[in-house]
Design an enzyme around this catalytic site. Structure first.
Site, mmCIF file in Angstrom:
data_model
loop_
_atom_site.group_PDB
_atom_site.id
_atom_site.type_symbol
_atom_site.label_atom_id
_atom_site.label_comp_id
_atom_site.label_asym_id
_atom_site.label_seq_id
_atom_site.Cartn_x
_atom_site.Cartn_y
_atom_site.Cartn_z
ATOM 1 N N ARG A 130 -20.037 -29.908 -34.257
ATOM 2 C CA ARG A 130 -20.516 -29.556 -32.975
ATOM 3 C C ARG A 130 -22.186 -29.583 -32.788
ATOM 4 O O ARG A 130 -22.494 -29.275 -31.649
ATOM 5 C CB ARG A 130 -20.176 -27.972 -32.669
ATOM 6 N N ARG A 175 -8.325 -12.507 -13.981
ATOM 7 C CA ARG A 175 -9.206 -11.885 -15.219
ATOM 8 C C ARG A 175 -10.243 -12.602 -15.153
ATOM 9 O O ARG A 175 -10.428 -14.043 -14.927
ATOM 10 C CB ARG A 175 -8.717 -11.953 -16.551
ATOM 11 N N ARG A 218 -17.773 -22.678 -18.917
ATOM 12 C CA ARG A 218 -17.100 -23.350 -20.010
ATOM 13 C C ARG A 218 -17.630 -24.779 -20.103
ATOM 14 O O ARG A 218 -17.608 -25.221 -21.358
ATOM 15 C CB ARG A 218 -15.794 -23.047 -20.111
ATOM 16 N N ARG A 247 -4.437 -19.461 -13.699
ATOM 17 C CA ARG A 247 -3.801 -18.183 -14.092
ATOM 18 C C ARG A 247 -4.281 -17.052 -13.263
ATOM 19 O O ARG A 247 -5.539 -16.601 -12.903
ATOM 20 C CB ARG A 247 -4.119 -17.964 -15.635
ATOM 21 N N LYS A 261 -6.201 -31.523 -25.472
ATOM 22 C CA LYS A 261 -6.809 -32.068 -26.573
ATOM 23 C C LYS A 261 -5.946 -31.132 -27.728
ATOM 24 O O LYS A 261 -5.150 -31.919 -28.665
ATOM 25 C CB LYS A 261 -8.148 -31.569 -26.856
#
Ligand SMILES: [Zn+2]
Length: 226
Positions: free
Chosen positions: A88, A160, A171, A127, A13
């Protein structure tokens, strides 16, 4: 045209909003940018926002709504605009409908970028970093030569907490919990129209699909001033 752009984390996005702004010549408005700009202006509301954010608190709807209302009344929005990452909540969606109506804008087209969840998980957890030298790798775009080992010092790579698969799942779940009621509002209440597009294509093709959706569904491209 009033375009609301939605999509889960990792859907791309962030690439589309500037593309739409540039190619359609309409401003891309994000509430985050709006709050930052207000805080930079050091207005009394900006100082209030600074204080809230410094305390790690959310900026209340009433402030976001007021800023958005002022923003949408600015002249560069007259021919249409894109809102990124808002509303939201159903409350915010209801308020947005009122603001759009009071400023004589058409109902919004909500474009949702669909990307299969396994792909999103892969992107959000790609990552890895080297605890030895700090080198950063991305298993999709910049993988180490030997899987799991740093190219520089051959230290075993770690992730991480923000980059793990578990965090990615959390998420996406949070995104669904926040977004589903808002999509339901636009689907059911006649507040606008929801279009799902295939977000798993190159940015150019995604943009073309968004443009086609606008051509099909937005019949009143220019705002009529009262
Ligand atoms: Zn290393």
């Amino acid at each position: 045209m009033v375009l609301l752009l939605f999509g889960p984390p990792g859907c791309g996005k962030g690439t589309q909003a500037p593309l739409i702004q540039e190619r359609l010549g309409i401003p891309a408005i994000s509430t985050g940018d709006m709050l930052r700009r207000e805080s930079e202006r050091q207005s009394s509301m900006g100082k209030l926002i600074d204080g809230l954010l410094a305390d790690g608190r959310l900026v209340p709807d009433a402030i976001v709504n007021r800023l958005l209302e002022a923003r949408l009344a600015e002249p560069d929005c007259a021919d249409g605009f894109l809102i990124d990452g808002y509303p939201r909540t159903v409350d915010q969606a209801t308020h947005l409908s009122d603001v759009l109506e009071s400023l004589a804008y058409p109902k919004p087209l909500l474009v949702h970028m669909d990307v299969p969840e396994p792909l999103l998980i892969g992107r959000l957890s790609a990552r890895w970093n080297c605890p030895g030298c700090g080198a950063i790798y991305n298993v999709l775009s910049k993988p180490p030569i030997e899987s799991g080992l740093c190219d520089v010092d051959r230290t075993r790579l770690t992730q991480r907490r923000d980059d793990t698969v578990a965090t990615a799942h959390r998420r996406l779940k949070a995104y669904r919990e926040v977004t589903d009621p808002v999509l339901g509002f636009y689907d059911a209440a006649g507040g606008g129209k929801v279009v799902h597009i295939d977000g798993n294509q190159t940015p150019d093709l995604v943009f073309e699909e968004i443009k086609q959706a606008l051509e099909v569904h937005v019949r009143v491209p220019v705002r009529k001033r009262r």
